[in-house]
Structure formats: structure tokens, C-alpha cells
Design a protein around this motif. Structure first.
Motif, PDB file in Angstrom:
ATOM      1  N   SER A 128       2.471 -39.540   2.490  1.00 10.52           N
ATOM      2  CA  SER A 128       2.184 -40.358   3.335  1.00 10.52           C
ATOM      3  C   SER A 128       0.768 -40.616   3.674  1.00 10.52           C
ATOM      4  O   SER A 128       0.184 -39.334   4.007  1.00 10.52           O
ATOM      5  CB  SER A 128       3.169 -40.023   5.324  1.00 10.52           C
ATOM      6  OG  SER A 128       3.149 -38.627   5.431  1.00 10.52           O
ATOM      7  N   VAL A 129       0.253 -41.605   4.304  1.00 10.14           N
ATOM      8  CA  VAL A 129      -0.832 -41.837   5.231  1.00 10.14           C
ATOM      9  C   VAL A 129      -1.316 -39.925   6.251  1.00 10.14           C
ATOM     10  O   VAL A 129      -2.482 -39.955   5.853  1.00 10.14           O
ATOM     11  CB  VAL A 129      -1.569 -42.908   5.864  1.00 10.14           C
ATOM     12  CG1 VAL A 129      -2.718 -43.006   6.988  1.00 10.14           C
ATOM     13  CG2 VAL A 129      -1.089 -43.921   4.884  1.00 10.14           C
ATOM     14  N   THR A 174      -4.309 -37.327   5.686  1.00  9.60           N
ATOM     15  CA  THR A 174      -5.433 -37.291   6.806  1.00  9.60           C
ATOM     16  C   THR A 174      -4.918 -35.899   7.186  1.00  9.60           C
ATOM     17  O   THR A 174      -6.259 -34.834   7.761  1.00  9.60           O
ATOM     18  CB  THR A 174      -5.152 -38.519   8.031  1.00  9.60           C
ATOM     19  OG1 THR A 174      -4.027 -38.477   8.918  1.00  9.60           O
ATOM     20  CG2 THR A 174      -5.989 -40.010   6.939  1.00  9.60           C
ATOM     21  N   ALA A 175      -4.049 -35.231   7.525  1.00  6.19           N
ATOM     22  CA  ALA A 175      -3.794 -34.196   8.442  1.00  6.19           C
ATOM     23  C   ALA A 175      -4.652 -33.050   7.395  1.00  6.19           C
ATOM     24  O   ALA A 175      -5.283 -32.086   7.822  1.00  6.19           O
ATOM     25  CB  ALA A 175      -2.365 -33.728   8.327  1.00  6.19           C
ATOM     26  N   ASP A 176      -4.293 -33.107   6.191  1.00  6.14           N
ATOM     27  CA  ASP A 176      -5.011 -32.734   5.173  1.00  6.14           C
ATOM     28  C   ASP A 176      -6.474 -32.562   5.507  1.00  6.14           C
ATOM     29  O   ASP A 176      -7.010 -31.109   5.307  1.00  6.14           O
ATOM     30  CB  ASP A 176      -4.709 -32.315   4.079  1.00  6.14           C
ATOM     31  CG  ASP A 176      -2.973 -31.656   3.596  1.00  6.14           C
ATOM     32  OD1 ASP A 176      -3.325 -30.783   5.272  1.00  6.14           O
ATOM     33  OD2 ASP A 176      -2.762 -31.000   2.453  1.00  6.14           O
ATOM     34  N   GLN A 177      -6.548 -33.933   5.147  1.00  7.35           N
ATOM     35  CA  GLN A 177      -8.825 -33.279   5.749  1.00  7.35           C
ATOM     36  C   GLN A 177      -8.952 -32.896   6.828  1.00  7.35           C
ATOM     37  O   GLN A 177      -9.973 -31.801   6.528  1.00  7.35           O
ATOM     38  CB  GLN A 177      -9.001 -35.275   5.466  1.00  7.35           C
ATOM     39  CG  GLN A 177      -8.703 -36.242   4.558  1.00  7.35           C
ATOM     40  CD  GLN A 177      -9.275 -37.579   4.113  1.00  7.35           C
ATOM     41  OE1 GLN A 177      -8.580 -37.985   4.734  1.00  7.35           O
ATOM     42  NE2 GLN A 177     -10.053 -37.829   3.126  1.00  7.35           N
ATOM     43  N   GLU A 195      -4.301 -40.162  -2.517  1.00  4.84           N
ATOM     44  CA  GLU A 195      -5.000 -39.273  -3.322  1.00  4.84           C
ATOM     45  C   GLU A 195      -5.954 -38.626  -2.124  1.00  4.84           C
ATOM     46  O   GLU A 195      -7.106 -39.708  -1.425  1.00  4.84           O
ATOM     47  CB  GLU A 195      -5.123 -40.051  -4.133  1.00  4.84           C
ATOM     48  CG  GLU A 195      -5.800 -38.502  -5.311  1.00  4.84           C
ATOM     49  CD  GLU A 195      -6.387 -39.438  -7.066  1.00  4.84           C
ATOM     50  OE1 GLU A 195      -5.167 -39.544  -7.513  1.00  4.84           O
ATOM     51  OE2 GLU A 195      -7.534 -39.193  -6.874  1.00  4.84           O
ATOM     52  N   LEU A 196      -6.030 -37.322  -2.123  1.00  3.26           N
ATOM     53  CA  LEU A 196      -7.184 -36.808  -1.747  1.00  3.26           C
ATOM     54  C   LEU A 196      -7.368 -35.737  -2.847  1.00  3.26           C
ATOM     55  O   LEU A 196      -7.450 -35.328  -3.711  1.00  3.26           O
ATOM     56  CB  LEU A 196      -6.395 -35.709  -0.556  1.00  3.26           C
ATOM     57  CG  LEU A 196      -7.025 -34.533  -0.039  1.00  3.26           C
ATOM     58  CD1 LEU A 196      -8.547 -35.703   0.611  1.00  3.26           C
ATOM     59  CD2 LEU A 196      -6.818 -33.458   0.747  1.00  3.26           C
ATOM     60  N   GLU A 197      -9.509 -36.844  -2.663  1.00  4.07           N
ATOM     61  CA  GLU A 197      -9.881 -35.527  -4.041  1.00  4.07           C
ATOM     62  C   GLU A 197     -10.609 -34.318  -3.191  1.00  4.07           C
ATOM     63  O   GLU A 197     -11.471 -34.978  -2.264  1.00  4.07           O
ATOM     64  CB  GLU A 197     -11.153 -36.773  -4.510  1.00  4.07           C
ATOM     65  CG  GLU A 197     -10.463 -38.249  -5.237  1.00  4.07           C
ATOM     66  CD  GLU A 197     -12.399 -38.159  -6.464  1.00  4.07           C
ATOM     67  OE1 GLU A 197     -12.616 -37.895  -7.103  1.00  4.07           O
ATOM     68  OE2 GLU A 197     -12.395 -38.825  -5.101  1.00  4.07           O
ATOM     69  N   ALA A 198     -10.112 -33.639  -3.457  1.00  7.66           N
ATOM     70  CA  ALA A 198     -11.385 -31.718  -2.999  1.00  7.66           C
ATOM     71  C   ALA A 198     -11.988 -31.024  -3.599  1.00  7.66           C
ATOM     72  O   ALA A 198     -11.135 -30.571  -4.742  1.00  7.66           O
ATOM     73  CB  ALA A 198     -10.205 -31.227  -2.423  1.00  7.66           C
ATOM     74  N   VAL A 199     -13.042 -31.460  -4.065  1.00  9.66           N
ATOM     75  CA  VAL A 199     -13.653 -30.610  -4.247  1.00  9.66           C
ATOM     76  C   VAL A 199     -14.663 -29.206  -3.890  1.00  9.66           C
ATOM     77  O   VAL A 199     -15.206 -28.953  -3.079  1.00  9.66           O
ATOM     78  CB  VAL A 199     -15.435 -31.499  -4.762  1.00  9.66           C
ATOM     79  CG1 VAL A 199     -16.013 -30.964  -6.300  1.00  9.66           C
ATOM     80  CG2 VAL A 199     -14.296 -33.044  -6.175  1.00  9.66           C
ATOM     81  N   PHE A 221      -0.139 -31.256   0.321  1.00  9.15           N
ATOM     82  CA  PHE A 221       0.535 -32.452  -0.703  1.00  9.15           C
ATOM     83  C   PHE A 221       1.812 -32.048  -1.873  1.00  9.15           C
ATOM     84  O   PHE A 221       2.061 -31.164  -2.177  1.00  9.15           O
ATOM     85  CB  PHE A 221      -0.852 -32.152  -2.157  1.00  9.15           C
ATOM     86  CG  PHE A 221      -1.147 -30.819  -2.290  1.00  9.15           C
ATOM     87  CD1 PHE A 221      -0.778 -30.648  -4.017  1.00  9.15           C
ATOM     88  CD2 PHE A 221      -1.951 -29.818  -2.346  1.00  9.15           C
ATOM     89  CE1 PHE A 221      -0.619 -29.257  -3.739  1.00  9.15           C
ATOM     90  CE2 PHE A 221      -2.799 -28.735  -2.719  1.00  9.15           C
ATOM     91  CZ  PHE A 221      -1.962 -28.270  -3.680  1.00  9.15           C
ATOM     92  N   ASP A 222       1.550 -33.023  -2.362  1.00 10.32           N
ATOM     93  CA  ASP A 222       3.068 -33.065  -3.203  1.00 10.32           C
ATOM     94  C   ASP A 222       2.641 -32.260  -5.154  1.00 10.32           C
ATOM     95  O   ASP A 222       3.847 -32.053  -5.154  1.00 10.32           O
ATOM     96  CB  ASP A 222       3.655 -34.760  -3.763  1.00 10.32           C
ATOM     97  CG  ASP A 222       4.769 -35.159  -2.735  1.00 10.32           C
ATOM     98  OD1 ASP A 222       4.817 -34.371  -1.837  1.00 10.32           O
ATOM     99  OD2 ASP A 222       4.519 -36.288  -2.371  1.00 10.32           O
ATOM    100  N   ASP A 223       1.746 -32.998  -5.746  1.00 12.12           N
ATOM    101  CA  ASP A 223       1.341 -32.796  -6.846  1.00 12.12           C
ATOM    102  C   ASP A 223       0.253 -32.315  -7.001  1.00 12.12           C
ATOM    103  O   ASP A 223      -0.581 -32.890  -6.094  1.00 12.12           O
ATOM    104  CB  ASP A 223       2.530 -33.004  -7.660  1.00 12.12           C
ATOM    105  CG  ASP A 223       1.778 -34.721  -7.660  1.00 12.12           C
ATOM    106  OD1 ASP A 223       0.885 -35.390  -8.168  1.00 12.12           O
ATOM    107  OD2 ASP A 223       2.132 -35.213  -6.993  1.00 12.12           O
ATOM    108  N   ALA A 224      -0.867 -32.160  -7.535  1.00 14.82           N
ATOM    109  CA  ALA A 224      -2.395 -31.498  -7.673  1.00 14.82           C
ATOM    110  C   ALA A 224      -2.605 -31.869  -9.521  1.00 14.82           C
ATOM    111  O   ALA A 224      -1.907 -31.214 -10.061  1.00 14.82           O
ATOM    112  CB  ALA A 224      -2.597 -30.543  -6.816  1.00 14.82           C
ATOM    113  N   ASP A 225      -3.789 -32.923  -9.255  1.00 12.89           N
ATOM    114  CA  ASP A 225      -4.079 -31.977 -10.794  1.00 12.89           C
ATOM    115  C   ASP A 225      -5.529 -31.980 -10.585  1.00 12.89           C
ATOM    116  O   ASP A 225      -6.782 -31.648  -9.638  1.00 12.89           O
ATOM    117  CB  ASP A 225      -4.782 -33.646 -11.391  1.00 12.89           C
ATOM    118  CG  ASP A 225      -3.694 -34.543 -12.175  1.00 12.89           C
ATOM    119  OD1 ASP A 225      -2.510 -34.050 -11.367  1.00 12.89           O
ATOM    120  OD2 ASP A 225      -3.679 -35.434 -12.054  1.00 12.89           O
TER     121      ASP A 225
END
Ligand code: FAD
Length: 362
Positions: free
Chosen positions: A193-194, A198-201, A227-231, A243-247
Motif C-alpha cells: 500500500s501507499v 510512505t511510512a517507511d520513507q 517501490e522504495l529505492e533505499a540506498v 516491505f513485502d519483499d526486497a531485491d
């Protein structure tokens, strides 16, 4: 040198948006700053153009003179804390000069083929803006030509920064540098969900643990993707995120910051590079962002195409950048009209929530 031939005038009446086409009377490809100054002294309307990646004709000059700033693109000096560059240099050129010394500008736009002058005249935002603000917040000094053709020097408060070429022409900039990592850990996290995205951001920005944070909404293969790109430059932990899954991949810093280079040929091949781009960028107060993103998710998929997306990421000061990046085919006027109408709705929504336009049409 001043050019007036038809092909150059047509080139100067075109930009990435492909929505506005103002013909100038001439294009200046300057050999030096003095040539720009001489044209300014003639009192004609003069508009600087960088890479021409504006969306609404901001770098065009109806019946005036367009100055092709890419003619002046020298990287003059790299020192441990700064680089001195001509404004027509592209950010990829800046990095090619600084990265061998282990240095980088702190904030980069997602696409590196924009010019230094072009992004400093609008702001220049990216996934590191949560830490460092806009590119304009990381300028140490500027050389600027005034509208009367005088060359002046200025600091980080000079009105040419964010002035969209109308408060002087930036000819040279001294940009802050910070140490560049050799490699980065690049996570692509997927959400149901949106609100969770945004909560994780917010969690990441509050913790300050990730160096780069950008979210996106898109439809790929008919599926909705959030998708959240977190670097992280230092292998920060993902513990506690929703998140549900991560690459995850480890890649060189250059490959990460230059990641959109591969997108350009793909878009060209699909006929969506030299075509209309009715993009809409808004700055939305933190409290309104979910509402705006839910609205954008409710828009029809035809407003985005297989390449389009919505970017959403936090900046400093409890504000999100939300960018609806839409691609239409050349000649599909109906699609363009629908996208422009959708942008009006988005703009109104953002403004009613206390937000503003970024990259406004002037
Ligand atoms: C594919 C793509 C990706 C993008 N990604 C981002 C992003 O991640 N973050 C972001 O913030 N923006 C992004 N943008 C928007 C981009 O930053 C702005 O459109 C920017 O102004 C384009 O830079 P340019 O060199 O193409 O400038 P142009 O389009 O040529 O000019 C833009 C404006 O700057 C003025 N200008 C140009 N040179 C100078 C100068 N030397 N002195 C003073 N004024 C000058 C022009 O008159 C005009 O008003 C993106 C745009 C595209 C098309």
C-alpha cells in the motif's frame, strides 16, 4: 557565434516536454563569456539553454536569442571540498572529473545529462535531498552575467539560483564536494500500500540511516508496483521496515548514480524520448502525501504507459516531491490533452493542501 539557420531555430524551439515551441530569432553558440555579454548588451530578450530538458519551454525565447550554454562546459578545478565548472557542463561530466579523486556533489538529479546551470536555475532535487537539500543549497560561489551583460560574482544567496535564467545567466559555479563511496547497497523494497511505502520513507528519513531514499508507483506488465529505492553507502539495516519483499544488489557508486543512462536508449527505441512529456512535479506537505498518491493510483493506466511512473520522496522540512512522469506518443493529441487535464487536477490538489509546483511553466 550567432546562428539563424532554420534547423538551429527549430532545435531551439524544442525541449523534452515537446508541448511548447517558441521560435527565437537567433541562437548564440558562444566561444566565451564575452560573446554572451555582447548579446545581452543589445537589449534583445536573451534566454540561456542548458540540455533543453525543460518541460514547458522555459529555455525558449520567443523572438529573442537562445544561448546554447553547452558550448561552455569546462571543468576548471577539482579540490578536496569543491569543483569549479562552467554552467554548460553536464552533471555526468562533473562526476567524471571528481570520482577518480573519490569525490562527488552531495545531491544529484536522477538523470545526469542535465547541465549544472539548468538544474541550479530550478533547484535540483534527488534522493539525497532529505540530507543535503537541493543542489542550489550546495553552491559555494557563482559567476553570473546580469541582464545588462556585466559579469558579477555571488554566493549561495544569489537570485540566479532558482531564477530559471531570468535573474542572470550563470556562467560558472563552485560546487561543494563530499567523499564518494566506492560501492553502494541498493535495495528495491516492494509494498502492498501507499501508506506502508510512505511510512517507511519517514522511518528512514527520521533515522537518517540511508543515504538515498526515493519511492515510486508504477504499472509494469499490468501489475501495480509500489517501490522504495533505499540506498546505503555503509550497509545500513532494513530491520523494522514494512516491505513485502526486497531485491538487493551491491553496485559501484557510478553505476548507481548513472542508472538512468540505460533508460534513454530504451525510450528512444519505444518512440517515447522525442515525444510529448506532460510531466507534473509538485511539492506536497507531508500530511497530504498519501491522499495525493492514492489519487494518482486511481488514475487510469493510459495516463502513464509502460514507461511512466510517479516518483514520491521526502525532502527536508516535512515536504514530499511528487512527480507524475507521463509519456505520450507524438501525434496522440488526445492522450496529451488527457495528461494535461490530469496534471491540472494534481496541481489543484497539491495547492489546496498547501503545496506548490516544482518546475513551473514560468
Ligand atoms: C529525464 C529527466 C530527468 C530529470 N530528473 C530530475 C531530477 O531527478 N531532479 C530534478 O530536480 N529535476 C529533474 N529533471 C528536471 C530538470 O532538472 C529541469 O528541467 C532542468 O531545468 C533541466 O536542466 P537542463 O540543463 O536541461 O536545462 P534547460 O531545460 O536547458 O533550462 C532549464 C531552465 O534553466 C535556465 N538555464 C539554463 N542554463 C542556465 C544558466 N547557465 N544560467 C541560468 N539559467 C539557466 C533556462 O533558461 C531554463 O529556465 C529531470 C528532467 C528530465 C527530462
Amino acid at each position: 557565434m550567432l546562428h539563424t539557420d532554420e534547423a538551429i531555430l527549430r532545435w531551439a524551439a524544442q525541449d523534452y516536454g515537446d508541448l511548447v515551441h517558441h521560435r527565437p530569432v537567433a541562437v548564440l553558440r558562444p566561444a566565451d563569456v564575452a560573446e554572451i555579454s555582447a548579446v545581452l548588451r543589445q537589449n534583445a530578450p536573451v534566454v540561456p539553454r542548458g540540455a533543453g530538458h525543460s518541460l514547458h519551454g522555459q529555455a525558449q525565447a520567443l523572438n529573442g536569442v537562445v544561448v546554447d550554454m553547452t558550448a561552455l562546459d569546462t571543468i576548471h578545478e577539482v579540490r578536496p571540498d569543491r569543483v569549479v565548472v562552467d554552467a554548460g557542463a553536464r552533471w555526468s561530466d562533473v562526476l567524471r572529473a571528481t570520482l577518480p579523486l573519490g569525490l562527488t556533489p552531495p545531491v544529484l538529479t536522477d538523470y545526469l545529462e542535465l547541465t549544472v546551470g539548468g538544474t541550479l536555475s530550478v533547484g535540483g532535487l534527488g534522493g539525497a535531498s532529505q540530507h543535503f537539500g537541493a543542489q542550489t543549497d550546495n553552491v559555494l560561489a557563482l559567476d553570473v552575467l546580469t541582464s545588462s551583460g556585466d559579469l558579477v560574482t555571488g554566493g549561495p544567496d544569489h537570485p540566479a539560483l532558482g531564477g530559471r535564467g531570468r535573474n542572470g545567466i550563470i556562467v560558472r559555479a563552485t560546487l561543494r564536494l563530499v567523499p564518494a563511496p566506492e560501492t553502494v547497497q541498493w535495495h528495491r523494497l516492494h509494498y502492498s500500500s501507499v501508506e506502508l511505502l510512505t511510512a517507511d520513507q519517514r522511518v528512514l528519513v527520521t533515522a537518517g540511516s540511508f543515504d538515498y531514499v526515493e519511492g515510486q508507483l508504477k504499472i509494469r506488465g499490468g501489475q501495480r508496483v509500489r517501490e522504495l529505492e533505499a540506498v546505503s553507502y555503509s550497509r545500513a539495516s532494513l530491520d523494522g521496515l514494512a516491505f513485502d519483499d526486497a531485491d538487493t544488489q551491491v553496485t559501484s557508486y557510478w553505476d548507481f548514480v548513472n542508472r538512468l543512462a540505460a533508460g534513454e536508449p530504451a525510450l528512444r527505441e519505444a518512440g517515447l524520448w522525442d515525444s510529448p512529456h506532460p510531466w507534473c512535479n509538485v511539492l506536497v506537505p507531508d500530511g497530504a502525501v498519501e491522499n495525493v498518491l492514492r489519487h494518482l493510483e486511481s488514475e487510469g493506466p493510459e495516463l502513464y504507459s509502460e514507461f511512466g511512473l510517479v516518483l514520491a520522496y521526502p525532502l527536508r522540512g516535512s515536504v514530499f516531491l511528487v512527480a507524475a512522469l507521463r509519456y505520450a506518443r507524438r501525434g496522440d493529441d488526445e492522450a496529451v490533452r488527457a495528461m494535461v487535464e490530469a496534471n491540472k487536477v494534481l496541481t489543484k490538489m497539491a495547492q489546496e493542501a498547501g503545496g506548490t509546483l516544482y518546475l513551473d511553466p514560468l
